[in-house]
Design a protein around this motif. Structure first.
Motif, PDB file in Angstrom:
ATOM      1  N   ALA A 138       0.845  -1.336  -0.105  1.00 27.70           N
ATOM      2  CA  ALA A 138      -0.082  -0.091  -0.283  1.00 27.70           C
ATOM      3  C   ALA A 138       0.809   1.282  -0.002  1.00 27.70           C
ATOM      4  N   ILE A 139       1.887   1.296   0.748  1.00 27.81           N
ATOM      5  CA  ILE A 139       3.049   2.324   0.672  1.00 27.81           C
ATOM      6  C   ILE A 139       3.523   2.646  -0.524  1.00 27.81           C
ATOM      7  N   ASN A 140       3.977   1.495  -1.279  1.00 34.23           N
ATOM      8  CA  ASN A 140       4.549   1.655  -2.589  1.00 34.23           C
ATOM      9  C   ASN A 140       3.601   2.225  -3.587  1.00 34.23           C
ATOM     10  N   GLY A 141       2.381   1.688  -3.486  1.00 37.00           N
ATOM     11  CA  GLY A 141       1.370   2.441  -4.151  1.00 37.00           C
ATOM     12  C   GLY A 141       1.144   3.819  -4.352  1.00 37.00           C
ATOM     13  N   ASN A 204       9.157   8.243  13.011  1.00 35.53           N
ATOM     14  CA  ASN A 204       9.501   7.653  11.753  1.00 35.53           C
ATOM     15  C   ASN A 204       8.898   8.367  10.526  1.00 35.53           C
ATOM     16  N   ARG A 205       8.337   9.783  10.701  1.00 37.18           N
ATOM     17  CA  ARG A 205       8.077  10.623   9.763  1.00 37.18           C
ATOM     18  C   ARG A 205       8.976  11.209   8.653  1.00 37.18           C
ATOM     19  N   PRO A 206       9.016  11.105   7.396  1.00 42.84           N
ATOM     20  CA  PRO A 206       9.913  11.656   6.382  1.00 42.84           C
ATOM     21  C   PRO A 206      10.412  13.294   6.747  1.00 42.84           C
ATOM     22  N   ALA A 207      11.519  13.255   6.549  1.00 42.09           N
ATOM     23  CA  ALA A 207      12.117  14.609   6.630  1.00 42.09           C
ATOM     24  C   ALA A 207      11.153  15.618   5.665  1.00 42.09           C
ATOM     25  N   GLY A 208      11.012  16.939   6.044  1.00 46.04           N
ATOM     26  CA  GLY A 208      10.099  17.660   5.385  1.00 46.04           C
ATOM     27  C   GLY A 208       8.686  17.597   5.674  1.00 46.04           C
ATOM     28  N   TYR A 209       8.102  16.387   6.035  1.00 46.17           N
ATOM     29  CA  TYR A 209       6.690  16.387   6.328  1.00 46.17           C
ATOM     30  C   TYR A 209       6.171  17.480   7.175  1.00 46.17           C
ATOM     31  N   ASP A 210       6.941  17.381   8.331  1.00 44.46           N
ATOM     32  CA  ASP A 210       6.306  18.385   9.582  1.00 44.46           C
ATOM     33  C   ASP A 210       6.178  19.861   9.059  1.00 44.46           C
ATOM     34  N   ASN A 211       7.069  20.380   8.309  1.00 40.92           N
ATOM     35  CA  ASN A 211       7.182  21.639   7.611  1.00 40.92           C
ATOM     36  C   ASN A 211       5.721  21.955   6.674  1.00 40.92           C
ATOM     37  N   ILE A 212       5.637  20.898   5.713  1.00 37.95           N
ATOM     38  CA  ILE A 212       4.321  21.141   4.888  1.00 37.95           C
ATOM     39  C   ILE A 212       3.217  20.776   5.492  1.00 37.95           C
ATOM     40  N   ASP A 233      11.032  19.956  -0.634  1.00 34.54           N
ATOM     41  CA  ASP A 233      11.703  19.460   0.632  1.00 34.54           C
ATOM     42  C   ASP A 233      11.146  18.132   1.102  1.00 34.54           C
ATOM     43  N   PHE A 234       9.820  18.069   1.084  1.00 39.26           N
ATOM     44  CA  PHE A 234       9.222  16.687   1.427  1.00 39.26           C
ATOM     45  C   PHE A 234       9.269  15.593   0.642  1.00 39.26           C
ATOM     46  N   TRP A 235       9.506  15.964  -0.822  1.00 36.56           N
ATOM     47  CA  TRP A 235       9.665  14.982  -1.908  1.00 36.56           C
ATOM     48  C   TRP A 235      11.008  14.245  -1.416  1.00 36.56           C
ATOM     49  N   ASN A 236      12.029  15.333  -1.367  1.00 33.87           N
ATOM     50  CA  ASN A 236      13.296  14.545  -0.932  1.00 33.87           C
ATOM     51  C   ASN A 236      13.428  13.966   0.314  1.00 33.87           C
ATOM     52  N   GLY A 237      12.892  14.186   1.272  1.00 36.61           N
ATOM     53  CA  GLY A 237      12.612  13.541   2.390  1.00 36.61           C
ATOM     54  C   GLY A 237      11.853  12.011   2.225  1.00 36.61           C
ATOM     55  N   LEU A 238      10.979  12.129   1.431  1.00 38.91           N
ATOM     56  CA  LEU A 238      10.228  10.672   1.177  1.00 38.91           C
ATOM     57  C   LEU A 238      11.393   9.738   0.169  1.00 38.91           C
ATOM     58  N   VAL A 239      12.120  10.453  -0.683  1.00 38.08           N
ATOM     59  CA  VAL A 239      12.943   9.524  -1.377  1.00 38.08           C
ATOM     60  C   VAL A 239      14.088   8.890  -0.315  1.00 38.08           C
ATOM     61  N   ALA A 240      14.508   9.719   0.568  1.00 35.30           N
ATOM     62  CA  ALA A 240      15.345   9.180   1.722  1.00 35.30           C
ATOM     63  C   ALA A 240      14.731   8.059   2.429  1.00 35.30           C
ATOM     64  N   TRP A 241      13.605   8.482   2.720  1.00 34.57           N
ATOM     65  CA  TRP A 241      12.559   7.584   3.879  1.00 34.57           C
ATOM     66  C   TRP A 241      12.224   6.322   3.171  1.00 34.57           C
ATOM     67  N   ALA A 242      11.636   6.403   1.837  1.00 38.91           N
ATOM     68  CA  ALA A 242      11.818   5.120   1.218  1.00 38.91           C
ATOM     69  C   ALA A 242      12.987   4.191   1.127  1.00 38.91           C
ATOM     70  N   ASP A 243      14.106   4.918   0.783  1.00 41.32           N
ATOM     71  CA  ASP A 243      15.361   4.342   0.759  1.00 41.32           C
ATOM     72  C   ASP A 243      15.660   3.232   2.047  1.00 41.32           C
ATOM     73  N   GLU A 244      15.276   4.073   3.272  1.00 39.70           N
ATOM     74  CA  GLU A 244      15.655   3.727   4.382  1.00 39.70           C
ATOM     75  C   GLU A 244      15.062   2.721   4.889  1.00 39.70           C
ATOM     76  N   HIS A 245      13.646   2.517   4.350  1.00 36.54           N
ATOM     77  CA  HIS A 245      12.612   1.453   5.204  1.00 36.54           C
ATOM     78  C   HIS A 245      12.296   0.653   3.835  1.00 36.54           C
ATOM     79  N   LYS A 246      13.049   0.619   2.719  1.00 40.51           N
ATOM     80  CA  LYS A 246      13.008  -0.377   1.801  1.00 40.51           C
ATOM     81  C   LYS A 246      11.799  -0.456   0.884  1.00 40.51           C
ATOM     82  N   TYR A 247      11.212   0.733   0.771  1.00 41.76           N
ATOM     83  CA  TYR A 247       9.982   0.957   0.219  1.00 41.76           C
ATOM     84  C   TYR A 247      10.435   1.326  -1.374  1.00 41.76           C
ATOM     85  N   THR A 248       9.330   1.173  -2.372  1.00 45.09           N
ATOM     86  CA  THR A 248      10.000   1.102  -3.861  1.00 45.09           C
ATOM     87  C   THR A 248       9.246   2.163  -4.572  1.00 45.09           C
ATOM     88  N   ILE A 249      10.136   3.347  -5.056  1.00 45.41           N
ATOM     89  CA  ILE A 249       9.536   4.273  -5.947  1.00 45.41           C
ATOM     90  C   ILE A 249       9.696   4.115  -7.326  1.00 45.41           C
TER      91      ILE A 249
END
Length: 256
Positions: A138-141, A204-212, A233-249
């Motif tokens: 669901a997260i990958n989706g 475990n919130r992605p970087a940039g999420y709190d700000n937006i 900024d949030f998108w960049n945080g999401l990319v790093a977050w996905a990589d950290e937790h093995k989610y697929t973009i």
């Protein structure tokens, strides 16, 4: 009859109306009823003076799947009753979708008005059954189906406009961001009105999420450059977050 929308109704009056609706369901469906429950703010006891009524009526399984809703306004109040066969609601409860954190609370703790066979315990077991892999899917989706599209739209707006779409796009970023945070933590939100503030309390919130998220909650969505910067900024945080937790973009160029 009140023709100007909802009026103040006390909690006790609202519960009495739930009982009246349940009695009518028994008249209509008779011995086919397996369980009747109330969900939403009424079940939690957090309903306000203008809250609506949300219920489901579970029918015994038969050869025909049942899945429809009665939704109406009686003038001073509104109600929705979902009528479902047992197999349909159990399958729904066991399914992880994008908005799981917002929609699946009713399956865990409905206010029971009728449950002679303890069906709601079975319903809770179904809601607790999804695996971590199902949450990951669901997260990958969301990451590909929504967030990747949003960042593309944002960059198009940066080049071509229209800037009037930016506030709505920022809200979409945050809404789906909250769903990602909820799915990752396998946590339920209490109500739609509390999705964003409750998401900010989860780990475990992605970087940039709190700000937006705080920008959207402030309601100050008039500054173009600020919105674009916060979303990037949030998108960049999401990319790093996905990589950290093995989610697929990203996948193979053409994966089929």
């Amino acid at each position: 009859m009140n023709m100007n929308g909802p009026v103040k109704v006390s909690k006790s009056e609202r519960l009495q109306t739930c009982q009246e609706i349940a009695a009518r369901l028994h008249e209509v469906y008779k011995g086919n009823i397996l369980a009747i429950g109330v969900y939403g703010s009424v079940s939690r006891g957090t309903d306000g003076p203008f809250s609506d009524i949300e219920m489901f009526c579970v029918l015994e399984e038969s050869n025909k799947n049942v899945d429809f809703s009665y939704e109406w306004s009686a003038g001073p109040w509104k109600a929705e009753v979902n009528v479902l066969s047992a197999n349909v609601i159990l399958e729904t409860a066991a399914t992880v979708e994008d908005d799981w954190s917002l929609t699946h609370g009713p399956f865990f703790a409905p206010l029971s008005l009728y449950d002679p066979k303890n069906f709601f315990s079975t319903l809770k077991e179904a809601a607790e059954s999804p695996t971590r892999e199902e949450f990951t899917q669901a997260i990958n989706g969301i990451l590909v189906g929504e967030m990747y599209e949003f960042i593309g739209k944002l960059r198009n707006i940066s080049v071509n406009g229209p800037q009037t779409y930016l506030p709505y796009l920022a809200m979409q970023f945050v809404q789906y961001g909250a769903m990602l945070v909820g799915l990752h933590n396998q946590k339920l939100y209490s109500t739609g009105a509390m999705v964003i503030p409750e998401s900010l309390e989860l780990p475990n919130r992605p970087a940039g999420y709190d700000n937006i998220a705080r920008l959207v909650m402030s309601g100050d969505l008039t500054e173009r450059a600020r919105i674009i910067s916060a979303c990037e900024d949030f998108w960049n945080g999401l990319v790093a977050w996905a990589d950290e937790h093995k989610y697929t973009i990203h996948s193979e160029r053409i994966p089929f």
